[in-house]
Design a protein around this motif. Sequence first.
Motif, PDB file in Angstrom:
ATOM      1  N   SER A  72      25.244 -57.103 -14.821  1.00  0.00           N
ATOM      2  CA  SER A  72      23.931 -56.692 -15.326  1.00  0.00           C
ATOM      3  C   SER A  72      23.061 -56.270 -14.156  1.00  0.00           C
ATOM      4  CB  SER A  72      23.235 -57.832 -16.084  1.00  0.00           C
ATOM      5  OG  SER A  72      21.905 -57.454 -16.440  1.00  0.00           O
ATOM      6  N   VAL A  73      22.383 -55.147 -14.338  1.00  0.00           N
ATOM      7  CA  VAL A  73      21.493 -54.655 -13.284  1.00  0.00           C
ATOM      8  C   VAL A  73      20.059 -55.143 -13.474  1.00  0.00           C
ATOM      9  CG1 VAL A  73      22.882 -52.621 -12.773  1.00  0.00           C
ATOM     10  CG2 VAL A  73      21.120 -52.487 -14.555  1.00  0.00           C
ATOM     11  N   GLY A  74      19.867 -56.096 -14.378  1.00  0.00           N
ATOM     12  CA  GLY A  74      18.542 -56.680 -14.557  1.00  0.00           C
ATOM     13  C   GLY A  74      17.803 -56.097 -15.737  1.00  0.00           C
ATOM     14  N   ALA A  75      16.500 -56.317 -15.751  1.00  0.00           N
ATOM     15  CA  ALA A  75      15.687 -55.960 -16.907  1.00  0.00           C
ATOM     16  C   ALA A  75      15.684 -54.458 -17.138  1.00  0.00           C
ATOM     17  CB  ALA A  75      14.259 -56.459 -16.721  1.00  0.00           C
ATOM     18  N   ASP A  76      15.848 -54.066 -18.400  1.00  0.00           N
ATOM     19  CA  ASP A  76      15.769 -52.668 -18.820  1.00  0.00           C
ATOM     20  C   ASP A  76      14.550 -52.528 -19.725  1.00  0.00           C
ATOM     21  OD1 ASP A  76      16.005 -50.155 -19.855  1.00  0.00           O
ATOM     22  OD2 ASP A  76      18.046 -50.394 -20.612  1.00  0.00           O
ATOM     23  N   LEU A  77      13.504 -51.944 -19.196  1.00  0.00           N
ATOM     24  CA  LEU A  77      12.272 -51.777 -19.961  1.00  0.00           C
ATOM     25  C   LEU A  77      12.111 -50.355 -20.485  1.00  0.00           C
ATOM     26  CD1 LEU A  77       9.828 -53.814 -17.692  1.00  0.00           C
ATOM     27  CD2 LEU A  77      11.153 -54.594 -19.657  1.00  0.00           C
ATOM     28  N   SER A  78      13.218 -49.602 -20.485  1.00  0.00           N
ATOM     29  CA  SER A  78      13.131 -48.202 -20.898  1.00  0.00           C
ATOM     30  C   SER A  78      12.773 -48.056 -22.369  1.00  0.00           C
ATOM     31  CB  SER A  78      14.466 -47.492 -20.636  1.00  0.00           C
ATOM     32  OG  SER A  78      15.517 -48.095 -21.375  1.00  0.00           O
ATOM     33  N   GLY A  79      13.081 -49.099 -23.158  1.00  0.00           N
ATOM     34  CA  GLY A  79      12.759 -49.027 -24.582  1.00  0.00           C
ATOM     35  C   GLY A  79      11.372 -49.530 -24.913  1.00  0.00           C
ATOM     36  N   GLY A  80      10.577 -49.832 -23.924  1.00  0.00           N
ATOM     37  CA  GLY A  80       9.233 -50.349 -24.156  1.00  0.00           C
ATOM     38  C   GLY A  80       8.965 -51.539 -23.269  1.00  0.00           C
ATOM     39  N   GLY A  81       7.804 -52.097 -23.416  1.00  0.00           N
ATOM     40  CA  GLY A  81       7.409 -53.218 -22.580  1.00  0.00           C
ATOM     41  C   GLY A  81       7.809 -54.548 -23.176  1.00  0.00           C
ATOM     42  N   PHE A  82       6.984 -55.537 -22.938  1.00  0.00           N
ATOM     43  CA  PHE A  82       7.277 -56.866 -23.444  1.00  0.00           C
ATOM     44  C   PHE A  82       6.889 -56.979 -24.913  1.00  0.00           C
ATOM     45  CE2 PHE A  82       6.469 -57.613 -18.831  1.00  0.00           C
ATOM     46  CZ  PHE A  82       7.773 -57.952 -18.509  1.00  0.00           C
ATOM     47  N   ASP A  83       7.254 -58.102 -25.506  1.00  0.00           N
ATOM     48  CA  ASP A  83       6.990 -58.284 -26.934  1.00  0.00           C
ATOM     49  C   ASP A  83       5.623 -58.926 -27.158  1.00  0.00           C
ATOM     50  OD1 ASP A  83       7.981 -60.544 -25.720  1.00  0.00           O
ATOM     51  OD2 ASP A  83       9.256 -61.158 -27.398  1.00  0.00           O
ATOM     52  N   PHE A  84       4.603 -58.306 -26.582  1.00  0.00           N
ATOM     53  CA  PHE A  84       3.222 -58.673 -26.866  1.00  0.00           C
ATOM     54  C   PHE A  84       2.355 -57.461 -26.582  1.00  0.00           C
ATOM     55  CE2 PHE A  84       3.993 -60.083 -22.455  1.00  0.00           C
ATOM     56  CZ  PHE A  84       2.988 -59.403 -21.776  1.00  0.00           C
ATOM     57  N   ASP A  85       1.166 -57.458 -27.119  1.00  0.00           N
ATOM     58  CA  ASP A  85       0.235 -56.348 -26.920  1.00  0.00           C
ATOM     59  C   ASP A  85      -0.304 -56.388 -25.492  1.00  0.00           C
ATOM     60  OD1 ASP A  85      -2.794 -55.359 -26.947  1.00  0.00           O
ATOM     61  OD2 ASP A  85      -1.714 -54.306 -28.548  1.00  0.00           O
ATOM     62  N   ALA A  86      -0.115 -55.285 -24.765  1.00  0.00           N
ATOM     63  CA  ALA A  86      -0.499 -55.252 -23.358  1.00  0.00           C
ATOM     64  C   ALA A  86      -1.992 -55.460 -23.169  1.00  0.00           C
ATOM     65  CB  ALA A  86      -0.074 -53.929 -22.728  1.00  0.00           C
ATOM     66  N   GLU A  87      -2.796 -55.002 -24.103  1.00  0.00           N
ATOM     67  CA  GLU A  87      -4.246 -55.158 -23.983  1.00  0.00           C
ATOM     68  C   GLU A  87      -4.686 -56.584 -24.277  1.00  0.00           C
ATOM     69  OE1 GLU A  87      -6.386 -52.928 -22.870  1.00  0.00           O
ATOM     70  OE2 GLU A  87      -4.720 -51.541 -22.531  1.00  0.00           O
ATOM     71  N   ALA A  88      -4.107 -57.165 -25.334  1.00  0.00           N
ATOM     72  CA  ALA A  88      -4.505 -58.515 -25.736  1.00  0.00           C
ATOM     73  C   ALA A  88      -3.865 -59.580 -24.865  1.00  0.00           C
ATOM     74  CB  ALA A  88      -4.128 -58.747 -27.197  1.00  0.00           C
ATOM     75  N   GLY A  89      -2.714 -59.263 -24.280  1.00  0.00           N
ATOM     76  CA  GLY A  89      -2.003 -60.253 -23.482  1.00  0.00           C
ATOM     77  C   GLY A  89      -1.127 -61.135 -24.352  1.00  0.00           C
ATOM     78  N   PRO A  90      -0.268 -61.933 -23.719  1.00  0.00           N
ATOM     79  CA  PRO A  90       0.675 -62.743 -24.486  1.00  0.00           C
ATOM     80  C   PRO A  90       0.040 -63.999 -25.058  1.00  0.00           C
ATOM     81  CG  PRO A  90       0.955 -63.175 -22.161  1.00  0.00           C
ATOM     82  CD  PRO A  90      -0.073 -62.085 -22.271  1.00  0.00           C
ATOM     83  N   ASP A  91       0.699 -64.535 -26.059  1.00  0.00           N
ATOM     84  CA  ASP A  91       0.392 -65.860 -26.568  1.00  0.00           C
ATOM     85  C   ASP A  91       0.588 -66.870 -25.431  1.00  0.00           C
ATOM     86  OD1 ASP A  91       1.720 -68.519 -27.715  1.00  0.00           O
ATOM     87  OD2 ASP A  91       0.442 -67.699 -29.299  1.00  0.00           O
ATOM     88  N   PRO A  92      -0.194 -67.940 -25.405  1.00  0.00           N
ATOM     89  CA  PRO A  92      -0.037 -68.926 -24.307  1.00  0.00           C
ATOM     90  C   PRO A  92       1.368 -69.503 -24.199  1.00  0.00           C
ATOM     91  CG  PRO A  92      -2.071 -69.327 -25.513  1.00  0.00           C
ATOM     92  CD  PRO A  92      -1.333 -68.266 -26.274  1.00  0.00           C
TER      93      PRO A  92
END
Length: 288
Positions: A72-92
């Motif tokens: 594995s070459v590590g994280a592949d973010l080509s399909g999008g970012g993380f599973d939270f809203d970038a503006e609102a930020g993640p759940d704690p």
Amino acid sequence: MDSAHSTGPTGDYAEITYAVADRIATITLNRPKARNGYTIRMADELAAAFDRADADDDVRVVVLAAEGTDFSVGADLSGGGFDFDAEAGPDPHWQEPAGRCSRRVFLMNKPVIAAIQGASIGGGLTITLPADYRLAASNARFGFVFVRRGIYPEGASAWFLPKLVGLGKAMDWMISGRVFGVDEALAAGLVHSVHEPEELLGAAYELAADLASGTAPVSVAVTRQLLYRMSNLDSPFPVHEVDSRLIASIAKNPDAVEGVLSFLQKRPPRFQLRASTDQPDFLPWKET
């Protein structure tokens, strides 16, 4: 492995496969065209697959492998970012993806053997650190490259790595972010053995078969967690307290009787206790 006693890839997985044969579960990263770059979905599928293997008393060992030329070459973010809203930020309580896998491997009751070929980089390396064994192909190369990408170590690797190779080597690899080869990985203790690429999986299954046939499930589960959870205490005395209760418990432990009898009778052991239900209830980590 004997295919006549195997189950093929099953379950609702898109980016990994899962198969069981001869009491060995094989969990395989399956995005070879993307060099097995891991995604949010792959991380969650890996955690679910380890859950599945741990819950199955017919599974004694897990082999973590990968399709294609790279682990594995590590994280592949080509399909999008993380599973939270970038503006609102993640759940704690949000957990980064590599840690979702490494945390689950840490909690396993069963040995995990990682078979690593080609590139194992970033999160594609950190997810293997909680494995009990890392077997590498001669063409493997490794890198904790986070600082060269302006990001941070993941998968709780800053906790796992120094325990495997010492703080000095962990500092070198993580602060430089350099890529290094299999000889350096072997010398430092990051990997346990090196094999030609075509022999790597065979070596992993040979080791897995020995563990599956010759070790007691509850003994393995308890020993694994003793090492992870108690080896870093500031004195041996709390560990000895647990040891004493464990040793006292073998008077009523049928696996202990079987272990001795099988040795004396020169036959393979037939252990009966199950890691899922038969671990001692006084273990300190059972309370957390």
